[in-house]
Motif scaffolding. Sequence first.
Motif, PDB file in Angstrom:
ATOM      1  N   ALA A 217      22.474  37.586  27.029  1.00 24.63           N
ATOM      2  CA  ALA A 217      22.482  36.917  28.332  1.00 24.63           C
ATOM      3  C   ALA A 217      23.791  36.173  28.545  1.00 24.63           C
ATOM      4  O   ALA A 217      24.296  35.510  27.627  1.00 24.63           O
ATOM      5  CB  ALA A 217      21.307  35.948  28.425  1.00 24.63           C
ATOM      6  N   ASN A 218      24.343  36.290  29.748  1.00 20.69           N
ATOM      7  CA  ASN A 218      25.550  35.536  30.079  1.00 20.69           C
ATOM      8  C   ASN A 218      25.239  34.057  30.272  1.00 20.69           C
ATOM      9  O   ASN A 218      25.997  33.188  29.839  1.00 20.69           O
ATOM     10  CB  ASN A 218      26.191  36.108  31.354  1.00 20.69           C
ATOM     11  CG  ASN A 218      26.724  37.513  31.141  1.00 20.69           C
ATOM     12  OD1 ASN A 218      27.210  37.828  30.042  1.00 20.69           O
ATOM     13  ND2 ASN A 218      26.644  38.342  32.162  1.00 20.69           N
ATOM     14  N   ASP A 219      24.109  33.793  30.938  1.00 22.90           N
ATOM     15  CA  ASP A 219      23.687  32.408  31.183  1.00 22.90           C
ATOM     16  C   ASP A 219      22.390  32.199  30.413  1.00 22.90           C
ATOM     17  O   ASP A 219      21.303  32.542  30.894  1.00 22.90           O
ATOM     18  CB  ASP A 219      23.487  32.184  32.685  1.00 22.90           C
ATOM     19  CG  ASP A 219      23.194  30.721  33.026  1.00 22.90           C
ATOM     20  OD1 ASP A 219      22.700  29.994  32.145  1.00 22.90           O
ATOM     21  OD2 ASP A 219      23.410  30.336  34.193  1.00 22.90           O
ATOM     22  N   THR A 220      22.504  31.652  29.205  1.00 24.37           N
ATOM     23  CA  THR A 220      21.328  31.557  28.328  1.00 24.37           C
ATOM     24  C   THR A 220      20.251  30.644  28.908  1.00 24.37           C
ATOM     25  O   THR A 220      19.051  30.930  28.781  1.00 24.37           O
ATOM     26  CB  THR A 220      21.741  31.052  26.938  1.00 24.37           C
ATOM     27  OG1 THR A 220      22.399  29.792  27.069  1.00 24.37           O
ATOM     28  CG2 THR A 220      22.676  32.047  26.258  1.00 24.37           C
ATOM     29  N   ALA A 221      20.648  29.553  29.532  1.00 22.24           N
ATOM     30  CA  ALA A 221      19.654  28.623  30.083  1.00 22.24           C
ATOM     31  C   ALA A 221      18.854  29.291  31.202  1.00 22.24           C
ATOM     32  O   ALA A 221      17.619  29.177  31.273  1.00 22.24           O
ATOM     33  CB  ALA A 221      20.335  27.369  30.595  1.00 22.24           C
ATOM     34  N   LYS A 222      19.567  29.988  32.085  1.00 22.16           N
ATOM     35  CA  LYS A 222      18.891  30.666  33.184  1.00 22.16           C
ATOM     36  C   LYS A 222      18.000  31.786  32.663  1.00 22.16           C
ATOM     37  O   LYS A 222      16.875  31.980  33.150  1.00 22.16           O
ATOM     38  CB  LYS A 222      19.936  31.217  34.157  1.00 22.16           C
ATOM     39  CG  LYS A 222      19.341  31.888  35.376  1.00 22.16           C
ATOM     40  CD  LYS A 222      20.440  32.365  36.328  1.00 22.16           C
ATOM     41  CE  LYS A 222      19.825  33.048  37.538  1.00 22.16           C
ATOM     42  NZ  LYS A 222      20.893  33.540  38.476  1.00 22.16           N
ATOM     43  N   ALA A 223      18.475  32.517  31.647  1.00 25.82           N
ATOM     44  CA  ALA A 223      17.693  33.612  31.071  1.00 25.82           C
ATOM     45  C   ALA A 223      16.417  33.085  30.432  1.00 25.82           C
ATOM     46  O   ALA A 223      15.332  33.674  30.564  1.00 25.82           O
ATOM     47  CB  ALA A 223      18.530  34.372  30.048  1.00 25.82           C
ATOM     48  N   GLU A 224      16.512  31.941  29.722  1.00 22.78           N
ATOM     49  CA  GLU A 224      15.328  31.375  29.078  1.00 22.78           C
ATOM     50  C   GLU A 224      14.312  30.909  30.115  1.00 22.78           C
ATOM     51  O   GLU A 224      13.106  31.144  29.972  1.00 22.78           O
ATOM     52  CB  GLU A 224      15.711  30.213  28.169  1.00 22.78           C
ATOM     53  CG  GLU A 224      14.501  29.585  27.481  1.00 22.78           C
ATOM     54  CD  GLU A 224      14.874  28.491  26.498  1.00 22.78           C
ATOM     55  OE1 GLU A 224      13.944  27.790  26.038  1.00 22.78           O
ATOM     56  OE2 GLU A 224      16.065  28.332  26.186  1.00 22.78           O
ATOM     57  N   THR A 225      14.793  30.245  31.165  1.00 23.03           N
ATOM     58  CA  THR A 225      13.888  29.774  32.217  1.00 23.03           C
ATOM     59  C   THR A 225      13.157  30.939  32.865  1.00 23.03           C
ATOM     60  O   THR A 225      11.935  30.900  33.075  1.00 23.03           O
ATOM     61  CB  THR A 225      14.679  28.991  33.280  1.00 23.03           C
ATOM     62  OG1 THR A 225      15.288  27.848  32.680  1.00 23.03           O
ATOM     63  CG2 THR A 225      13.763  28.547  34.415  1.00 23.03           C
ATOM     64  N   SER A 226      13.902  32.004  33.171  1.00 16.39           N
ATOM     65  CA  SER A 226      13.304  33.182  33.793  1.00 16.39           C
ATOM     66  C   SER A 226      12.278  33.832  32.862  1.00 16.39           C
ATOM     67  O   SER A 226      11.193  34.245  33.293  1.00 16.39           O
ATOM     68  CB  SER A 226      14.396  34.178  34.171  1.00 16.39           C
ATOM     69  OG  SER A 226      13.839  35.367  34.670  1.00 16.39           O
ATOM     70  N   LEU A 227      12.628  33.895  31.578  1.00 12.61           N
ATOM     71  CA  LEU A 227      11.746  34.517  30.594  1.00 12.61           C
ATOM     72  C   LEU A 227      10.429  33.732  30.484  1.00 12.61           C
ATOM     73  O   LEU A 227       9.340  34.313  30.494  1.00 12.61           O
ATOM     74  CB  LEU A 227      12.460  34.571  29.246  1.00 12.61           C
ATOM     75  CG  LEU A 227      11.850  35.448  28.146  1.00 12.61           C
ATOM     76  CD1 LEU A 227      11.612  36.869  28.638  1.00 12.61           C
ATOM     77  CD2 LEU A 227      12.771  35.452  26.933  1.00 12.61           C
ATOM     78  N   ARG A 228      10.515  32.424  30.404  1.00 13.12           N
ATOM     79  CA  ARG A 228       9.312  31.596  30.294  1.00 13.12           C
ATOM     80  C   ARG A 228       8.447  31.705  31.556  1.00 13.12           C
ATOM     81  O   ARG A 228       7.215  31.760  31.470  1.00 13.12           O
ATOM     82  CB  ARG A 228       9.699  30.141  30.037  1.00 13.12           C
ATOM     83  CG  ARG A 228      10.259  29.896  28.637  1.00 13.12           C
ATOM     84  CD  ARG A 228      10.572  28.428  28.397  1.00 13.12           C
ATOM     85  NE  ARG A 228      11.090  28.208  27.055  1.00 13.12           N
ATOM     86  CZ  ARG A 228      10.322  28.049  25.970  1.00 13.12           C
ATOM     87  NH1 ARG A 228       8.992  28.075  26.101  1.00 13.12           N
ATOM     88  NH2 ARG A 228      10.864  27.868  24.782  1.00 13.12           N
ATOM     89  N   GLU A 229       9.081  31.717  32.711  1.00 11.16           N
ATOM     90  CA  GLU A 229       8.334  31.843  33.957  1.00 11.16           C
ATOM     91  C   GLU A 229       7.572  33.158  34.019  1.00 11.16           C
ATOM     92  O   GLU A 229       6.406  33.198  34.418  1.00 11.16           O
ATOM     93  CB  GLU A 229       9.277  31.727  35.151  1.00 11.16           C
ATOM     94  CG  GLU A 229       9.797  30.310  35.381  1.00 11.16           C
ATOM     95  CD  GLU A 229      10.797  30.259  36.523  1.00 11.16           C
ATOM     96  OE1 GLU A 229      11.194  31.341  37.009  1.00 11.16           O
ATOM     97  OE2 GLU A 229      11.188  29.138  36.920  1.00 11.16           O
ATOM     98  N   ASN A 230       8.215  34.242  33.614  1.00 10.98           N
ATOM     99  CA  ASN A 230       7.558  35.550  33.668  1.00 10.98           C
ATOM    100  C   ASN A 230       6.445  35.678  32.633  1.00 10.98           C
ATOM    101  O   ASN A 230       5.412  36.296  32.890  1.00 10.98           O
ATOM    102  CB  ASN A 230       8.591  36.664  33.484  1.00 10.98           C
ATOM    103  CG  ASN A 230       9.468  36.845  34.705  1.00 10.98           C
ATOM    104  OD1 ASN A 230       9.003  36.736  35.827  1.00 10.98           O
ATOM    105  ND2 ASN A 230      10.757  37.098  34.491  1.00 10.98           N
ATOM    106  N   LEU A 231       6.648  35.080  31.465  1.00  9.76           N
ATOM    107  CA  LEU A 231       5.590  35.118  30.449  1.00  9.76           C
ATOM    108  C   LEU A 231       4.372  34.298  30.876  1.00  9.76           C
ATOM    109  O   LEU A 231       3.237  34.606  30.492  1.00  9.76           O
ATOM    110  CB  LEU A 231       6.123  34.598  29.115  1.00  9.76           C
ATOM    111  CG  LEU A 231       7.114  35.500  28.381  1.00  9.76           C
ATOM    112  CD1 LEU A 231       7.723  34.764  27.184  1.00  9.76           C
ATOM    113  CD2 LEU A 231       6.424  36.786  27.919  1.00  9.76           C
ATOM    114  N   ALA A 232       4.591  33.258  31.665  1.00  9.53           N
ATOM    115  CA  ALA A 232       3.492  32.375  32.080  1.00  9.53           C
ATOM    116  C   ALA A 232       2.726  32.911  33.282  1.00  9.53           C
ATOM    117  O   ALA A 232       1.691  32.346  33.656  1.00  9.53           O
ATOM    118  CB  ALA A 232       4.049  30.993  32.404  1.00  9.53           C
TER     119      ALA A 232
END
Length: 650
Positions: free
Chosen positions: A451-466
């Motif tokens: 990921a280029n933007d790790t913070a944004k990637a993590e937020t997106s990943l958590r949102e989709n998993l939830a």
Amino acid sequence: MQKTRKHLELLAPAKNADFGIEAINHGADAVYIGGPAFGARAKAPNTVADITRLVQHAHKFHAEVFVALNTIFHDNELEGVRQLVHQLYDSGVDALIVQDMGLLELDLPPIQLHASTQTDIRTVPKAQFLDQVGFSQIVLARELDIATVKKIADATTANLEYFIHGALCVAFSGQCFISHAHTGRSANRGECSQECRLPYTLEDQKGRILGKDKHYLSMKDNDQSANLRALIGAGVSSFKIEGRYKDLPYVKNATAHYRRLLDDILQEMPLDLQAKGYTKSSAGHASYTFTPQPEKTFNRSATDYFANGRQADIGAFDTPKFSGEALGNVRKVGKDFIDVSTEIELHNGDGVCFFDVHKELVGLRINTVQTLDTQTQRLFPNEMPADIRNNTLIYRNRDHAFMRLLEKDSATRKIGLDVVLSEASDGLMLTLSDEQGFSATAQCTVEKQVANDTAKAETSLRENLAKLGNTDFVASEIHLALSQMWFLPASVINHLRRDAVEQLIAVRALSYARPPRRAKAQPAAIYPEDTLSYLANVYNQKARDFYHHHGVKLIASAYEANETLDEVPVMITKHCLRFSHGLCPKEAKGVIGVQGTVTAEPMTLISGNDRYTLKFDCKPCEMHVMGKVRKNILQMAPPQPIAFFDKRPA
């Protein structure tokens, strides 16, 4: 699952399958419901198909469904009962609530049996006997105090069920025959005519009137909110809400109220009790759109009855109806309005009521409300009552704003998940683990890109998993067990999540096991008595066979057989009108100037042309309402067979 006394069960009523589903959604661990016949609430029948629908919903949360087959059966009905039990077992029902011991002599599937409160479980020997003949759970008499419950728990191993909320039958359950004697509608057959809710005049032995037009046999409603901890300590594990005739707002409100109380107890339980393994008996946590307030839905005021010993104020003598919360007195009556002195906020659409000069409860619907000052509200009813005066006390028995919340979707129940996303050699793995320890893992092949933007990637990943949406699950914790933060398309995560959820649903369904039928003790237990009167409710030959097998020698027929023709107790109750009028001989002992002058003389209840002698047995503290079966009842035909088209051989 084999439940023990450490599995605390909130048991809610279900008039029908939809009410049962809502009870589950509002936090019940189990519900009880009537089948198409043979339940003690004859006006609340349900098809096997509807019960199957309820079972399917309940089992998603590993909650249970009990069917009440708690009437006594005529010989003509036994084959229909047998057929129905097999159909209920095939539908997935977890247990039957039973009164008639003849059922235990039938060819039954391995379905769990619970002894109904109609079996009149008041003593340690009676509880011990039922504990040994195949019952996994026994429903204790409402009249038992907590100390006696503890004695029963110490002497038995079956799970103990106790009524904690709702209407109270004045008679010991299974010991009321007045309805059959007068109308042919037997309480033991699910058709109680509620003679106990009628107004009566009370006379003493000398004919002096002690009270007129009072509902002397009508009890307040049960509320054990303050005693739950003590009941758990005494050995109770199933906490039962009465109400298979009650409306849906009542079921929602009461279930949510006790769910919160039990959850708080489990949360706050001292470490020494936590170590003993107390837990709730199903999965999922309910959240609500309202704050539970049991006083807002039907009740006759509240009592904890005999849980802490006899107390004076247990009767609802003024009315058997729901009067609600006291608001204040009438200040002024206008042409189309009533001014009430109250600090309670009222709403347009509220229902209020008052007692008129005839002591009858009169209800009004309020169209609009005006606040005159902090102490006064002006009510404009849809119709002005003819008999309302200044200083009349006004009650509110319908809080319109509260009821509107309950009439909508008012609860969501979700099972908490621990969500773990980890890496596989050629892709990703998603593991979902629920609060009961069941888990499922889904895998997918995907090209991982940094990921280029790790913070944004993590937020997106958590949102989709939830995003568990309309499933029965919610993400309690999300763990990203990744070597580094990857850019992962939302479509990949969504597919992986859906696959894992489907697998977890399948795992939970396969893992659910209905509670087993309990084996009878060997050698056969001996019943505490060798002679049974009509009070034992033996209505068929199979029940006779049962008691003969357990050592009983002489067995009289049930009152419903119309063989008991003399005047006998047609209602036996722990409620005592001598006590409630300050005329109890036990209470008079030691009182100077009174001792020896108060004796347990009979009284008389009068309703129209009917007169009922009240006899008092002071040793066990019981009141007996005496009566005879009416002649026209003797001409009634016996019950006819009911078939349920079961193809199994008899």
